[in-house]
Design a protein around this motif. Structure first.
Motif, short mmCIF file in Angstrom:
data_model
loop_
_atom_site.label_atom_id
_atom_site.label_comp_id
_atom_site.label_asym_id
_atom_site.label_seq_id
_atom_site.Cartn_x
_atom_site.Cartn_y
_atom_site.Cartn_z
N PHE A 26 47.59 23.74 10.17
CA PHE A 26 48.96 24.22 9.96
C PHE A 26 49.99 23.19 10.39
O PHE A 26 51.04 23.05 9.76
N GLN B 227 52.94 21.81 8.03
CA GLN B 227 54.34 21.92 8.46
C GLN B 227 55.04 20.56 8.35
O GLN B 227 56.18 20.48 7.90
N SER B 228 54.37 19.50 8.76
CA SER B 228 54.95 18.16 8.68
C SER B 228 55.20 17.76 7.23
O SER B 228 56.23 17.16 6.89
#
Length: 222
Positions: free
Chosen positions: A60, A64-65
């Motif tokens: 995750f 997200q990055s």
């Protein structure tokens, strides 16, 4: 008296497509393409760089990055690209775009052209161009722009919703006594444009010149 009314379907096609033939729209195409490419490629490149070089994050956190790398440039570049396209389209629209309820009547000694324009801010007014046949000086059919331009004297009148005259301007003679004129643009959005042009020639005695230009070349100011 012969009257022509704009065909609604033809007017919609005119509004959706005619601006694509204008010189401004064609000239600005490379800039629009660059703006769209930047809005697409920059987020993709940044996402790829995150996937290649960010070795510390997984799952995750990595997703997200990547989302941050994609969304941040999109927030800036996507609106710029959209605004660029909208501004170019608006600037390329001819004067005849957005009209509705327009009719052109060939009366005994003059033509009367009336319309309302939905692109105008409220309150919208009905516009009327009156052109005596004897004052028609020149006419040009711009095929790519689907418009008949008529250089002639006459009267332009704007009416309020209640039918009262808001503004009227005469194009008959200048202060020095010489003939005056203005250009009247008439979108070719009739069910039978050729029948309309033939009626124009019969009524005015003026055969329009033909032009394949992507912009209106009106010549010297009348």
């Amino acid at each position: 008296m012969t009257t022509f009314s704009s065909d609604k379907a033809a007017q919609r096609r005119y509004d959706r497509t005619v601006y694509k033939q204008s010189a401004l729209w064609l000239e600005e195409k490379p800039k629009r393409v660059r703006a769209v490419l930047l809005a697409v490629l920059v987020p993709c490149v940044l996402a790829a760089l995150v996937l290649i070089f960010d070795k510390q994050e997984t799952g995750f956190a990595l997703v997200q990055s990547v989302m941050i790398a994609v969304l941040l440039p999109c927030v800036v570049l996507a609106p710029v690209a959209i605004l660029r396209c909208k501004n170019d389209r608006f600037g390329a629209l001819p004067a005849g775009a957005g009209r509705y309820g327009d009719t052109l009547a060939f009366e005994q000694d003059r033509l009367v052209y009336t319309y309302v324009n939905r692109l105008e801010s409220a309150p919208r007014r009905r516009h009327e161009h009156t052109v005596p046949y004897g004052l028609v000086r020149r006419a040009v059919v711009y095929r790519k722009l689907q418009t008949l331009l008529v250089l002639a004297g006459g009267t332009d009148t704007d009416y309020n919703a209640n039918g009262m005259v808001h503004r009227r301007r005469e194009y008959l003679t200048r202060a020095d006594g010489t003939p005056a004129a203005r250009w009247v643009d008439i979108p070719l959005t009739y069910a039978d444009n050729e029948a309309f042009l033939q009626a124009f020639v019969r009524a005015t005695g003026v055969t329009p010149a033909e032009s394949d230009a992507n912009e209106f070349d009106d010549g010297p100011e009348p």
